[in-house]
Design a protein around this motif. Sequence first.
Motif, PDB file in Angstrom:
ATOM      1  N   ILE A 104       4.389   7.707 -18.379  1.00  0.00           N
ATOM      2  CA  ILE A 104       3.553   6.989 -17.411  1.00  0.00           C
ATOM      3  C   ILE A 104       2.936   7.993 -16.452  1.00  0.00           C
ATOM      4  CG2 ILE A 104       3.484   5.217 -15.607  1.00  0.00           C
ATOM      5  CD1 ILE A 104       6.424   5.257 -17.950  1.00  0.00           C
ATOM      6  N   THR A 105       1.611   7.970 -16.354  1.00  0.00           N
ATOM      7  CA  THR A 105       0.909   8.846 -15.428  1.00  0.00           C
ATOM      8  C   THR A 105       0.363   8.037 -14.262  1.00  0.00           C
ATOM      9  OG1 THR A 105      -1.214   8.573 -16.555  1.00  0.00           O
ATOM     10  CG2 THR A 105       0.228  10.359 -17.336  1.00  0.00           C
ATOM     11  N   ALA A 106       0.009   8.734 -13.186  1.00  0.00           N
ATOM     12  CA  ALA A 106      -0.621   8.070 -12.046  1.00  0.00           C
ATOM     13  C   ALA A 106      -1.931   7.425 -12.471  1.00  0.00           C
ATOM     14  CB  ALA A 106      -0.867   9.084 -10.929  1.00  0.00           C
ATOM     15  N   GLU A 107      -2.685   8.107 -13.331  1.00  0.00           N
ATOM     16  CA  GLU A 107      -3.967   7.568 -13.790  1.00  0.00           C
ATOM     17  C   GLU A 107      -3.782   6.263 -14.551  1.00  0.00           C
ATOM     18  OE1 GLU A 107      -4.234  11.846 -12.997  1.00  0.00           O
ATOM     19  OE2 GLU A 107      -2.902  10.653 -14.273  1.00  0.00           O
ATOM     20  N   LEU A 108      -2.729   6.196 -15.356  1.00  0.00           N
ATOM     21  CA  LEU A 108      -2.452   4.961 -16.095  1.00  0.00           C
ATOM     22  C   LEU A 108      -2.157   3.814 -15.138  1.00  0.00           C
ATOM     23  CD1 LEU A 108      -1.859   3.457 -18.756  1.00  0.00           C
ATOM     24  CD2 LEU A 108       0.504   4.278 -18.585  1.00  0.00           C
ATOM     25  N   LEU A 109      -1.349   4.061 -14.120  1.00  0.00           N
ATOM     26  CA  LEU A 109      -1.022   3.018 -13.148  1.00  0.00           C
ATOM     27  C   LEU A 109      -2.257   2.588 -12.371  1.00  0.00           C
ATOM     28  CD1 LEU A 109       2.363   4.410 -11.761  1.00  0.00           C
ATOM     29  CD2 LEU A 109       2.044   2.590 -13.445  1.00  0.00           C
ATOM     30  N   LEU A 110      -3.073   3.545 -11.968  1.00  0.00           N
ATOM     31  CA  LEU A 110      -4.291   3.223 -11.222  1.00  0.00           C
ATOM     32  C   LEU A 110      -5.247   2.395 -12.066  1.00  0.00           C
ATOM     33  CD1 LEU A 110      -4.783   6.723  -9.565  1.00  0.00           C
ATOM     34  CD2 LEU A 110      -4.373   4.588  -8.321  1.00  0.00           C
ATOM     35  N   ASN A 111      -5.392   2.734 -13.336  1.00  0.00           N
ATOM     36  CA  ASN A 111      -6.284   1.975 -14.221  1.00  0.00           C
ATOM     37  C   ASN A 111      -5.748   0.578 -14.493  1.00  0.00           C
ATOM     38  OD1 ASN A 111      -8.178   4.046 -14.469  1.00  0.00           O
ATOM     39  ND2 ASN A 111      -7.120   4.971 -16.215  1.00  0.00           N
ATOM     40  N   ARG A 144       7.590  -4.603   5.484  1.00  0.00           N
ATOM     41  CA  ARG A 144       7.372  -3.232   5.946  1.00  0.00           C
ATOM     42  C   ARG A 144       8.273  -2.249   5.199  1.00  0.00           C
ATOM     43  NH1 ARG A 144       5.434  -0.275  10.198  1.00  0.00           N
ATOM     44  NH2 ARG A 144       4.605  -2.138  11.208  1.00  0.00           N
ATOM     45  N   LEU A 145       9.519  -2.613   4.993  1.00  0.00           N
ATOM     46  CA  LEU A 145      10.455  -1.706   4.335  1.00  0.00           C
ATOM     47  C   LEU A 145      10.114  -1.534   2.858  1.00  0.00           C
ATOM     48  CD1 LEU A 145      13.785  -2.828   6.028  1.00  0.00           C
ATOM     49  CD2 LEU A 145      12.317  -0.886   6.599  1.00  0.00           C
ATOM     50  N   ILE A 146       9.677  -2.599   2.212  1.00  0.00           N
ATOM     51  CA  ILE A 146       9.231  -2.497   0.818  1.00  0.00           C
ATOM     52  C   ILE A 146       8.057  -1.538   0.713  1.00  0.00           C
ATOM     53  CG2 ILE A 146       8.099  -3.748  -1.064  1.00  0.00           C
ATOM     54  CD1 ILE A 146       9.772  -6.186  -0.310  1.00  0.00           C
ATOM     55  N   LEU A 147       7.043  -1.746   1.554  1.00  0.00           N
ATOM     56  CA  LEU A 147       5.847  -0.915   1.512  1.00  0.00           C
ATOM     57  C   LEU A 147       6.164   0.538   1.851  1.00  0.00           C
ATOM     58  CD1 LEU A 147       2.792  -0.836   1.095  1.00  0.00           C
ATOM     59  CD2 LEU A 147       2.508  -1.475   3.513  1.00  0.00           C
ATOM     60  N   GLN A 148       6.962   0.757   2.877  1.00  0.00           N
ATOM     61  CA  GLN A 148       7.341   2.122   3.250  1.00  0.00           C
ATOM     62  C   GLN A 148       8.069   2.827   2.117  1.00  0.00           C
ATOM     63  OE1 GLN A 148       9.595   1.506   6.846  1.00  0.00           O
ATOM     64  NE2 GLN A 148       7.869   2.054   8.171  1.00  0.00           N
ATOM     65  N   SER A 149       8.994   2.119   1.488  1.00  0.00           N
ATOM     66  CA  SER A 149       9.773   2.705   0.402  1.00  0.00           C
ATOM     67  C   SER A 149       8.862   3.124  -0.746  1.00  0.00           C
ATOM     68  CB  SER A 149      10.818   1.704  -0.094  1.00  0.00           C
ATOM     69  OG  SER A 149      11.522   2.214  -1.207  1.00  0.00           O
ATOM     70  N   LEU A 150       7.935   2.259  -1.118  1.00  0.00           N
ATOM     71  CA  LEU A 150       7.058   2.549  -2.256  1.00  0.00           C
ATOM     72  C   LEU A 150       6.097   3.691  -1.950  1.00  0.00           C
ATOM     73  CD1 LEU A 150       6.262  -1.049  -3.546  1.00  0.00           C
ATOM     74  CD2 LEU A 150       7.736   0.673  -4.605  1.00  0.00           C
ATOM     75  N   ILE A 151       5.523   3.711  -0.748  1.00  0.00           N
ATOM     76  CA  ILE A 151       4.584   4.784  -0.406  1.00  0.00           C
ATOM     77  C   ILE A 151       5.306   6.125  -0.318  1.00  0.00           C
ATOM     78  CG2 ILE A 151       3.121   5.688   1.446  1.00  0.00           C
ATOM     79  CD1 ILE A 151       2.100   2.884   1.923  1.00  0.00           C
ATOM     80  N   MET A 152       6.474   6.148   0.301  1.00  0.00           N
ATOM     81  CA  MET A 152       7.227   7.395   0.395  1.00  0.00           C
ATOM     82  C   MET A 152       7.544   7.947  -0.985  1.00  0.00           C
ATOM     83  SD  MET A 152      10.972   8.109   2.123  1.00  0.00           S
ATOM     84  CE  MET A 152      11.802   7.186   0.807  1.00  0.00           C
ATOM     85  N   ARG A 153       8.012   7.077  -1.880  1.00  0.00           N
ATOM     86  CA  ARG A 153       8.372   7.529  -3.226  1.00  0.00           C
ATOM     87  C   ARG A 153       7.130   7.945  -4.016  1.00  0.00           C
ATOM     88  NH1 ARG A 153      13.049   5.814  -4.962  1.00  0.00           N
ATOM     89  NH2 ARG A 153      13.465   5.948  -2.740  1.00  0.00           N
ATOM     90  N   ASN A 217      -1.428  -3.326  -5.932  1.00  0.00           N
ATOM     91  CA  ASN A 217      -1.028  -3.544  -7.313  1.00  0.00           C
ATOM     92  C   ASN A 217      -0.508  -2.258  -7.950  1.00  0.00           C
ATOM     93  OD1 ASN A 217      -1.649  -6.280  -7.350  1.00  0.00           O
ATOM     94  ND2 ASN A 217      -3.729  -5.974  -8.111  1.00  0.00           N
ATOM     95  N   THR A 218      -1.129  -1.129  -7.603  1.00  0.00           N
ATOM     96  CA  THR A 218      -0.665   0.156  -8.121  1.00  0.00           C
ATOM     97  C   THR A 218       0.766   0.430  -7.683  1.00  0.00           C
ATOM     98  OG1 THR A 218      -2.919   1.056  -8.089  1.00  0.00           O
ATOM     99  CG2 THR A 218      -1.108   2.638  -8.171  1.00  0.00           C
ATOM    100  N   LEU A 219       1.045   0.180  -6.421  1.00  0.00           N
ATOM    101  CA  LEU A 219       2.397   0.411  -5.902  1.00  0.00           C
ATOM    102  C   LEU A 219       3.412  -0.508  -6.569  1.00  0.00           C
ATOM    103  CD1 LEU A 219       1.587   0.871  -2.117  1.00  0.00           C
ATOM    104  CD2 LEU A 219       2.348   2.643  -3.720  1.00  0.00           C
ATOM    105  N   LEU A 220       3.017  -1.757  -6.841  1.00  0.00           N
ATOM    106  CA  LEU A 220       3.942  -2.680  -7.503  1.00  0.00           C
ATOM    107  C   LEU A 220       4.206  -2.265  -8.946  1.00  0.00           C
ATOM    108  CD1 LEU A 220       2.836  -6.183  -6.161  1.00  0.00           C
ATOM    109  CD2 LEU A 220       4.822  -4.823  -5.482  1.00  0.00           C
ATOM    110  N   LEU A 221       3.168  -1.782  -9.641  1.00  0.00           N
ATOM    111  CA  LEU A 221       3.384  -1.262 -10.990  1.00  0.00           C
ATOM    112  C   LEU A 221       4.327  -0.059 -10.950  1.00  0.00           C
ATOM    113  CD1 LEU A 221      -0.282  -1.454 -12.340  1.00  0.00           C
ATOM    114  CD2 LEU A 221       1.637  -2.840 -13.117  1.00  0.00           C
ATOM    115  N   PHE A 222       4.155   0.773  -9.972  1.00  0.00           N
ATOM    116  CA  PHE A 222       5.002   1.952  -9.780  1.00  0.00           C
ATOM    117  C   PHE A 222       6.444   1.554  -9.486  1.00  0.00           C
ATOM    118  CE2 PHE A 222       6.475   5.164  -6.553  1.00  0.00           C
ATOM    119  CZ  PHE A 222       6.694   6.208  -7.435  1.00  0.00           C
ATOM    120  N   ALA A 223       6.637   0.430  -8.798  1.00  0.00           N
ATOM    121  CA  ALA A 223       7.978   0.000  -8.392  1.00  0.00           C
ATOM    122  C   ALA A 223       8.912  -0.194  -9.580  1.00  0.00           C
ATOM    123  CB  ALA A 223       7.887  -1.297  -7.581  1.00  0.00           C
TER     124      ALA A 223
END
Length: 250
Positions: A104-111, A144-153, A217-223
């Motif tokens: 899984i690449t970042a580009e795949l998640l973004l697309n 807030r904690l969900i979003l912070q966790s995903l962005i940090m990771r 949506n990208t962050l949720l796919l990443f989760a």
Amino acid sequence: MITQYVITLKAIQGHPLYSDSAYRLYAYLLEKLPVADGQWLHEEGARSISQFLCYDKEEKTYRWTVNILTDEAAEILVPVMDSLLEVTVESQTFPVLDKTIRKITAELLLNRARDEIGNKRTLSFLTAASFKQNGRYVIFPQERLILQSLIMRWNEVFPQYVLEDEDAFQAILTGIHIVDYQLRTSRFHLKGIRIPGFIGSCIVEARLALPLMELWNTLLLFADYSGIGIKTGLGMGGLQVEKMKNTTTG
């Protein structure tokens, strides 16, 4: 690039495994590595790996999901994972019945995020999850904690696509809401400590402008690969995110 292994382990009668047995599986992996590599990986922690263990009631097998989050960690772990035919936990050996590998690449998640339709998602916490705030455990999945966790990771795993726009963070936070949940408290046993957390599911609704919706949506796919919350490298915060039917973007 993320390398994901989904490994099916045979269940052995009289020797049950639990979600917190994931820590012992993690320790088993470290034992397979040269000492220096094992120490490096352990120090890197959740920045390099997330993993968790679940029991499949229908198949009566265990599903061990290992997400190797960085290329550096992959160099160390992929040869071990590829050669894995069995794992040993507390002197009991569990044969590997099946192994699925994904890249899984970042580009795949973004697309993929651009094609996501719907503004509601179900976040199913498959293993005990928890957050740490002001030195205390938080045992409810706050927005807030969900979003912070995903962005940090995300920023740790994909530094080439770092997310650091505070205005965008605040705009997403304002537009997402937990609208329903089915949760219960749970404890994750780790080295004699019972870490308080929660398990179950919640529904998150997003009302966002299109560019922010794609980012969310990208962050949720990443989760699905990063997990959410603390100690995801040791087996906590294992997650599955699912779209809900018959919803529209806001």
